[in-house]
Design a protein around this motif. Structure first.
Motif, PDB file in Angstrom:
ATOM      1  N   ILE A   1       0.825  -1.200   0.000  1.00 40.77           N
ATOM      2  CA  ILE A   1       0.000   0.000   0.000  1.00 40.77           C
ATOM      3  C   ILE A   1       0.867   1.263   0.000  1.00 40.77           C
ATOM      4  CG2 ILE A   1      -0.305  -0.057   2.524  1.00 40.77           C
ATOM      5  CD1 ILE A   1      -2.750   1.335  -0.144  1.00 40.77           C
ATOM      6  N   ILE A   2       2.051   1.199   0.572  1.00 41.18           N
ATOM      7  CA  ILE A   2       2.924   2.376   0.622  1.00 41.18           C
ATOM      8  C   ILE A   2       3.803   2.391  -0.624  1.00 41.18           C
ATOM      9  CG2 ILE A   2       4.715   3.590   1.921  1.00 41.18           C
ATOM     10  CD1 ILE A   2       2.042   3.411   3.416  1.00 41.18           C
TER      11      ILE A   2
ATOM     12  N   TYR B   1       0.596   6.844  -1.368  1.00 43.82           N
ATOM     13  CA  TYR B   1      -0.004   5.514  -1.348  1.00 43.82           C
ATOM     14  C   TYR B   1      -0.036   4.934  -2.756  1.00 43.82           C
ATOM     15  CZ  TYR B   1      -2.076   6.913   3.187  1.00 43.82           C
ATOM     16  OH  TYR B   1      -2.284   7.326   4.477  1.00 43.82           O
ATOM     17  N   SER B   2      -0.040   3.610  -2.835  1.00 45.01           N
ATOM     18  CA  SER B   2      -0.285   2.927  -4.106  1.00 45.01           C
ATOM     19  C   SER B   2      -1.763   3.069  -4.436  1.00 45.01           C
ATOM     20  CB  SER B   2       0.043   1.436  -3.985  1.00 45.01           C
ATOM     21  OG  SER B   2       1.391   1.244  -3.687  1.00 45.01           O
ATOM     22  N   ASP B   3      -2.088   3.145  -5.702  1.00 42.03           N
ATOM     23  CA  ASP B   3      -3.481   3.217  -6.127  1.00 42.03           C
ATOM     24  C   ASP B   3      -3.989   1.792  -6.375  1.00 42.03           C
ATOM     25  OD1 ASP B   3      -5.983   3.796  -7.094  1.00 42.03           O
ATOM     26  OD2 ASP B   3      -5.280   5.126  -8.704  1.00 42.03           O
ATOM     27  N   LEU B   4      -4.214   1.071  -5.292  1.00 41.32           N
ATOM     28  CA  LEU B   4      -4.614  -0.338  -5.380  1.00 41.32           C
ATOM     29  C   LEU B   4      -5.952  -0.540  -6.071  1.00 41.32           C
ATOM     30  CD1 LEU B   4      -3.566  -1.786  -1.921  1.00 41.32           C
ATOM     31  CD2 LEU B   4      -2.624  -2.350  -4.142  1.00 41.32           C
ATOM     32  N   LEU B   5      -6.867   0.367  -5.854  1.00 39.77           N
ATOM     33  CA  LEU B   5      -8.186   0.205  -6.446  1.00 39.77           C
ATOM     34  C   LEU B   5      -8.099   0.282  -7.976  1.00 39.77           C
ATOM     35  CD1 LEU B   5     -11.123  -0.344  -5.946  1.00 39.77           C
ATOM     36  CD2 LEU B   5     -11.483   2.114  -5.639  1.00 39.77           C
ATOM     37  N   SER B   6      -7.356   1.232  -8.500  1.00 40.88           N
ATOM     38  CA  SER B   6      -7.179   1.318  -9.958  1.00 40.88           C
ATOM     39  C   SER B   6      -6.460   0.088 -10.490  1.00 40.88           C
ATOM     40  CB  SER B   6      -6.399   2.578 -10.338  1.00 40.88           C
ATOM     41  OG  SER B   6      -7.164   3.720 -10.088  1.00 40.88           O
TER      42      SER B   6
ATOM     43  N   PHE C   1      -4.944   1.653   3.304  1.00 40.97           N
ATOM     44  CA  PHE C   1      -5.748   1.544   2.096  1.00 40.97           C
ATOM     45  C   PHE C   1      -7.019   2.382   2.226  1.00 40.97           C
ATOM     46  CE2 PHE C   1      -9.323  -0.612  -0.054  1.00 40.97           C
ATOM     47  CZ  PHE C   1      -8.955  -0.360  -1.364  1.00 40.97           C
ATOM     48  N   LEU C   2      -7.738   2.225   3.328  1.00 47.83           N
ATOM     49  CA  LEU C   2      -8.956   3.012   3.531  1.00 47.83           C
ATOM     50  C   LEU C   2      -8.650   4.500   3.499  1.00 47.83           C
ATOM     51  CD1 LEU C   2     -10.808   0.905   6.250  1.00 47.83           C
ATOM     52  CD2 LEU C   2     -11.400   1.139   3.820  1.00 47.83           C
ATOM     53  N   HIS C   3      -7.545   4.889   4.106  1.00 51.39           N
ATOM     54  CA  HIS C   3      -7.169   6.306   4.086  1.00 51.39           C
ATOM     55  C   HIS C   3      -6.825   6.763   2.672  1.00 51.39           C
ATOM     56  CE1 HIS C   3      -4.678   9.933   4.975  1.00 51.39           C
ATOM     57  NE2 HIS C   3      -5.770  10.166   5.682  1.00 51.39           N
ATOM     58  N   SER C   4      -6.210   5.899   1.879  1.00 50.37           N
ATOM     59  CA  SER C   4      -5.862   6.265   0.496  1.00 50.37           C
ATOM     60  C   SER C   4      -7.105   6.592  -0.321  1.00 50.37           C
ATOM     61  CB  SER C   4      -5.063   5.139  -0.183  1.00 50.37           C
ATOM     62  OG  SER C   4      -5.893   4.063  -0.574  1.00 50.37           O
ATOM     63  N   LEU C   5      -8.222   5.966   0.002  1.00 51.33           N
ATOM     64  CA  LEU C   5      -9.466   6.212  -0.722  1.00 51.33           C
ATOM     65  C   LEU C   5     -10.023   7.607  -0.458  1.00 51.33           C
ATOM     66  CD1 LEU C   5     -11.224   2.787  -0.077  1.00 51.33           C
ATOM     67  CD2 LEU C   5      -9.986   3.497  -2.141  1.00 51.33           C
TER      68      LEU C   5
END
Length: 180
Positions: free
Chosen positions: A67-68, A89-94, A115-119
Motif C-alpha cells: 500500500i505504501i 499511497y499505491s493506487d490499489l483500487l485502480s 488503504f482506507l485512508h488512500s481512498l
C-alpha cells in the motif's frame, strides 16, 4: 490469470523480496503449504529465493503489492510500521480494476487502514493517526463491470497473533480466500 492480490505495508530496507526473510513472518510457510496442498504449515520457507517465491505465487494465481509507494522511515532498518512516514499511497483500487482482480487480501491491519485512508484522497498519515475499526473478513466491496472487488482482512502471518490464532487457523483462513 491473477485474481487475488496479497497486500502488505512495506518491506524492510534489507528484504530481498516481499514479506521479508524473517522466521517471524510465516507468510511464505503458509503460501507454500497451500501451494503443496498440505494440511499443516511447513517451516523454513523464509529462506526461499525470490524465484521460488514467485513460483508459489504463480501456482496460486496470486500477486503481491504494498500500500505504501513512497515513504520515509524514522529508522531505516526498522520493520515496524510506526516508523514509516508514508508520502504516497499505491493506487490499489485502480490496479485491481485494470487487472480484473476480485480480491485484495490484507495481511496486516495497518495495510488495510492505510488503504482506507488512500481512498479519502488526503495527504498520507502515520498509521498511529488513523482511527479505522477493521475486523477479519470482508471490510469493503467495490462493484465493477466485471464483478465485485472484495477487500478482506486476514490474520497476521506473524508467529505472534491474537490469542487462539494458531498456524492451523491462519492456514485455513488463507486457504479459504486464496483457493476459492
Amino acid at each position: 490469470m491473477t485474481k487475488t492480490i496479497l497486500v502488505g505495508t512495506l518491506p524492510p530496507e534489507n528484504a530481498p523480496f516481499y514479506f521479508s526473510n524473517s522466521s517471524n513472518t510465516r507468510l511464505w510457510d503458509i503460501l507454500k503449504s497451500i501451494a503443496e496442498g498440505k494440511k499443516e504449515v511447513t517451516s523454513g520457507s523464509n529462506v526461499l529465493t525470490p524465484k521460488e517465491k514467485e513460483e508459489i505465487l504463480n501456482k496460486l494465481k496470486t500477486g503481491i503489492y504494498d500500500i505504501i509507494l513512497e515513504y520515509d522511515r524514522d529508522v531505516m532498518d526498522s520493520t515496524k510500521d510506526k516508523d514509516i512516514q508514508p508520502l504516497k499511497y499505491s493506487d490499489l483500487l485502480s490496479l485491481a480494476k485494470q487487472n480484473q482482480i476480485t480480491k485484495l487480501l490484507f495481511v496486516y491491519k495497518n495495510a488495510a487502514k492505510w488503504f482506507l485512508h488512500s481512498l479519502e484522497k488526503e495527504k498520507p498519515k502515520r498509521v498511529q493517526r488513523l482511527k479505522y475499526e477493521i475486523d477479519y473478513g470482508i471490510f469493503k466491496t467495490f462493484e465493477t463491470e466485471y464483478g465485485d472487488i472484495k477487500c478482506i482482512l486476514l490474520p497476521s502471518p506473524l508467529n505472534r497473533g491474537k490469542k487462539g490464532e494458531t498456524l492451523d487457523f491462519k492456514l485455513e483462513s488463507y486457504q479459504q480466500e486464496i483457493l476459492i
